[in-house]
Design a protein around this motif. Structure first.
Motif, PDB file in Angstrom:
ATOM      1  N   ASN A   7       0.524  -0.959   0.015  1.00 18.74           N
ATOM      2  CA  ASN A   7       0.105  -0.138  -0.063  1.00 18.74           C
ATOM      3  C   ASN A   7       0.713   1.079  -0.137  1.00 18.74           C
ATOM      4  O   ASN A   7       2.220   1.014  -0.002  1.00 18.74           O
ATOM      5  N   ASP A   8       0.437   1.861   0.277  1.00 16.41           N
ATOM      6  CA  ASP A   8       1.295   3.604  -0.398  1.00 16.41           C
ATOM      7  C   ASP A   8       0.741   4.243   1.595  1.00 16.41           C
ATOM      8  O   ASP A   8       1.814   5.171   1.514  1.00 16.41           O
ATOM      9  N   ASP A   9       0.267   3.534   2.090  1.00 17.16           N
ATOM     10  CA  ASP A   9      -0.428   4.783   3.869  1.00 17.16           C
ATOM     11  C   ASP A   9       0.714   3.686   4.539  1.00 17.16           C
ATOM     12  O   ASP A   9       0.199   4.667   6.079  1.00 17.16           O
ATOM     13  N   GLY A  10       1.278   2.805   4.133  1.00 15.43           N
ATOM     14  CA  GLY A  10       2.495   2.241   5.437  1.00 15.43           C
ATOM     15  C   GLY A  10       1.428   1.455   6.100  1.00 15.43           C
ATOM     16  O   GLY A  10       0.370   0.694   6.531  1.00 15.43           O
ATOM     17  N   ARG A  36       5.813   4.675   7.034  1.00 19.82           N
ATOM     18  CA  ARG A  36       5.189   5.538   7.066  1.00 19.82           C
ATOM     19  C   ARG A  36       4.077   5.745   6.286  1.00 19.82           C
ATOM     20  O   ARG A  36       3.905   4.291   4.504  1.00 19.82           O
ATOM     21  N   ASP A  37       3.489   6.880   6.118  1.00 19.67           N
ATOM     22  CA  ASP A  37       2.559   7.700   4.852  1.00 19.67           C
ATOM     23  C   ASP A  37       3.717   7.453   3.508  1.00 19.67           C
ATOM     24  O   ASP A  37       4.588   8.489   3.941  1.00 19.67           O
ATOM     25  N   ARG A  38       3.036   7.225   2.622  1.00 18.23           N
ATOM     26  CA  ARG A  38       4.306   7.554   1.389  1.00 18.23           C
ATOM     27  C   ARG A  38       2.847   8.010   0.276  1.00 18.23           C
ATOM     28  O   ARG A  38       3.613   7.707  -0.738  1.00 18.23           O
ATOM     29  N   SER A  39       1.915   8.463   0.987  1.00 21.40           N
ATOM     30  CA  SER A  39       1.038   8.254  -0.319  1.00 21.40           C
ATOM     31  C   SER A  39       1.410   9.868  -1.163  1.00 21.40           C
ATOM     32  O   SER A  39       2.610  10.692  -0.420  1.00 21.40           O
ATOM     33  N   GLY A  40       0.618   9.559  -3.041  1.00 26.63           N
ATOM     34  CA  GLY A  40       2.072  10.751  -3.530  1.00 26.63           C
ATOM     35  C   GLY A  40       3.375  10.432  -3.876  1.00 26.63           C
ATOM     36  O   GLY A  40       3.493  10.935  -4.493  1.00 26.63           O
ATOM     37  N   ILE A  90      -6.238  -0.951   1.317  1.00 25.51           N
ATOM     38  CA  ILE A  90      -6.726  -0.312   0.573  1.00 25.51           C
ATOM     39  C   ILE A  90      -6.549   0.998   1.199  1.00 25.51           C
ATOM     40  O   ILE A  90      -7.195   1.291   2.168  1.00 25.51           O
ATOM     41  N   ASN A  91      -6.901   2.201  -0.432  1.00 22.52           N
ATOM     42  CA  ASN A  91      -6.255   3.565   0.878  1.00 22.52           C
ATOM     43  C   ASN A  91      -7.344   4.221   0.959  1.00 22.52           C
ATOM     44  O   ASN A  91      -8.661   3.874   0.847  1.00 22.52           O
ATOM     45  N   ASP A  92      -7.089   4.773   2.153  1.00 15.48           N
ATOM     46  CA  ASP A  92      -7.668   5.581   3.029  1.00 15.48           C
ATOM     47  C   ASP A  92      -7.873   7.213   1.859  1.00 15.48           C
ATOM     48  O   ASP A  92      -7.024   7.792   1.737  1.00 15.48           O
ATOM     49  N   GLY A 104       0.604   6.625  -4.694  1.00 16.16           N
ATOM     50  CA  GLY A 104       1.222   5.502  -4.568  1.00 16.16           C
ATOM     51  C   GLY A 104       0.961   3.881  -4.424  1.00 16.16           C
ATOM     52  O   GLY A 104       1.372   2.888  -5.002  1.00 16.16           O
ATOM     53  N   THR A 105      -0.448   4.126  -3.814  1.00 22.11           N
ATOM     54  CA  THR A 105      -1.213   3.011  -4.169  1.00 22.11           C
ATOM     55  C   THR A 105      -1.211   2.375  -5.956  1.00 22.11           C
ATOM     56  O   THR A 105      -1.667   1.064  -5.757  1.00 22.11           O
ATOM     57  N   VAL A 106      -1.807   3.196  -6.505  1.00 26.61           N
ATOM     58  CA  VAL A 106      -1.650   2.741  -7.706  1.00 26.61           C
ATOM     59  C   VAL A 106      -0.069   1.811  -8.297  1.00 26.61           C
ATOM     60  O   VAL A 106      -0.098   1.136  -9.180  1.00 26.61           O
TER      61      VAL A 106
END
Ligand code: MN
Length: 248
Positions: A7-10, A36-40, A90-92, A104-106
């Protein structure tokens, strides 16, 4: 079936725990996710330092790198086997339209697909995970369909789950990516030493969001499923650029 999850939220996100629980109903699950959160983070690889993989008490492995690092590491040697399926999320929050190029999820799913493994990214459109059980149920339906009817060639699917499902229950809808308005401006602030600092502004509102798009499916309470490509060639501009080159 062996399923790799990232995922990308960690690795501590409730979303990845829910996805791992669902996946365990279908096969052997291994989780490799950012620490850790790596969204984006998009498709970035960490090339300027080594990566460390640690194992949390629940067995999830976490990496001081990006979502793409995690899936790349896992498939190219860390696991010692090739997964049959990569799941991300599952992304937030939603990953629709232009979000997909930053997500980052995609990207975690895309890295699996890039390495020849079928991959599915899951995002829950409303932030805060109030609808996490609904989202887990959707993930179960999609993985079940994948297992019952595998694709002959690997696919990359981007799944967005509505925060407010239709009263009759969400339908799985085939969609294309919509398009957003340009992003909101950056936000300027000042640090304690009186230097200017900047926050990247929020994404723009949906613009191309008519029937058939991911935005429309989710807005009407349904699950959006968009098959994605990696080929960035601008096929619609080939003729125009060809004509331009002939004059150059
Ligand atoms: Mn995220």
């Amino acid at each position: 079936m062996k399923i790799l999850i990232s995922n990308d939220d960690g690795y501590l996100s409730p979303g990845i725990a829910a996805l791992a629980r669902v996946a365990a109903e279908f096969g052997e699950v291994v989780v490799v996710a950012p620490d850790r959160d790596r969204s984006g983070a998009s498709n970035s690889l960490t090339l300027d330092r080594p990566l460390t993989v640690r194992t949390a008490p629940g067995g999830f492995r976490y990496v001081n790198g990006t979502p793409t690092d995690c899936v790349h590491l896992a498939i190219t040697g860390l696991l010692g086997f090739r997964p049959d399926l990569v799941l991300s999320g599952i992304n937030d929050g939603a990953n629709m339209g232009d979000d997909t190029i930053y997500s980052g999820t995609v990207a975690a799913a895309m890295e699996g697909y890039q390495l020849g493994v079928p991959a599915i990214a899951f995002s829950l459109a409303r932030r805060g995970f109030e609808q996490l059980e609904l989202a887990a149920g959707v993930a179960r339906r999609v993985v079940q369909a994948f297992v019952a009817q595998p694709f002959p060639e690997p696919v990359l699917l981007n799944v967005n789950i509505p925060g407010r499902p239709a009263a009759e229950g969400p339908v799985l809808q085939l969609t294309r990516l919509g398009k957003r308005h340009f992003a909101e401006p950056i936000i300027r602030a000042t640090n304690p030493r009186d230097e200017p600092i900047w926050w990247i502004g929020p994404a723009g509102a949906a613009k191309d969001a008519g029937p058939g798009t991911d935005f429309h499916a989710v807005d009407t309470g349904h699950v959006s499923i968009t098959p994605l490509n990696i080929d960035l060639t601008g096929y619609r501009q080939m003729d125009r650029v060809g004509a331009w080159l002939a004059q150059a």
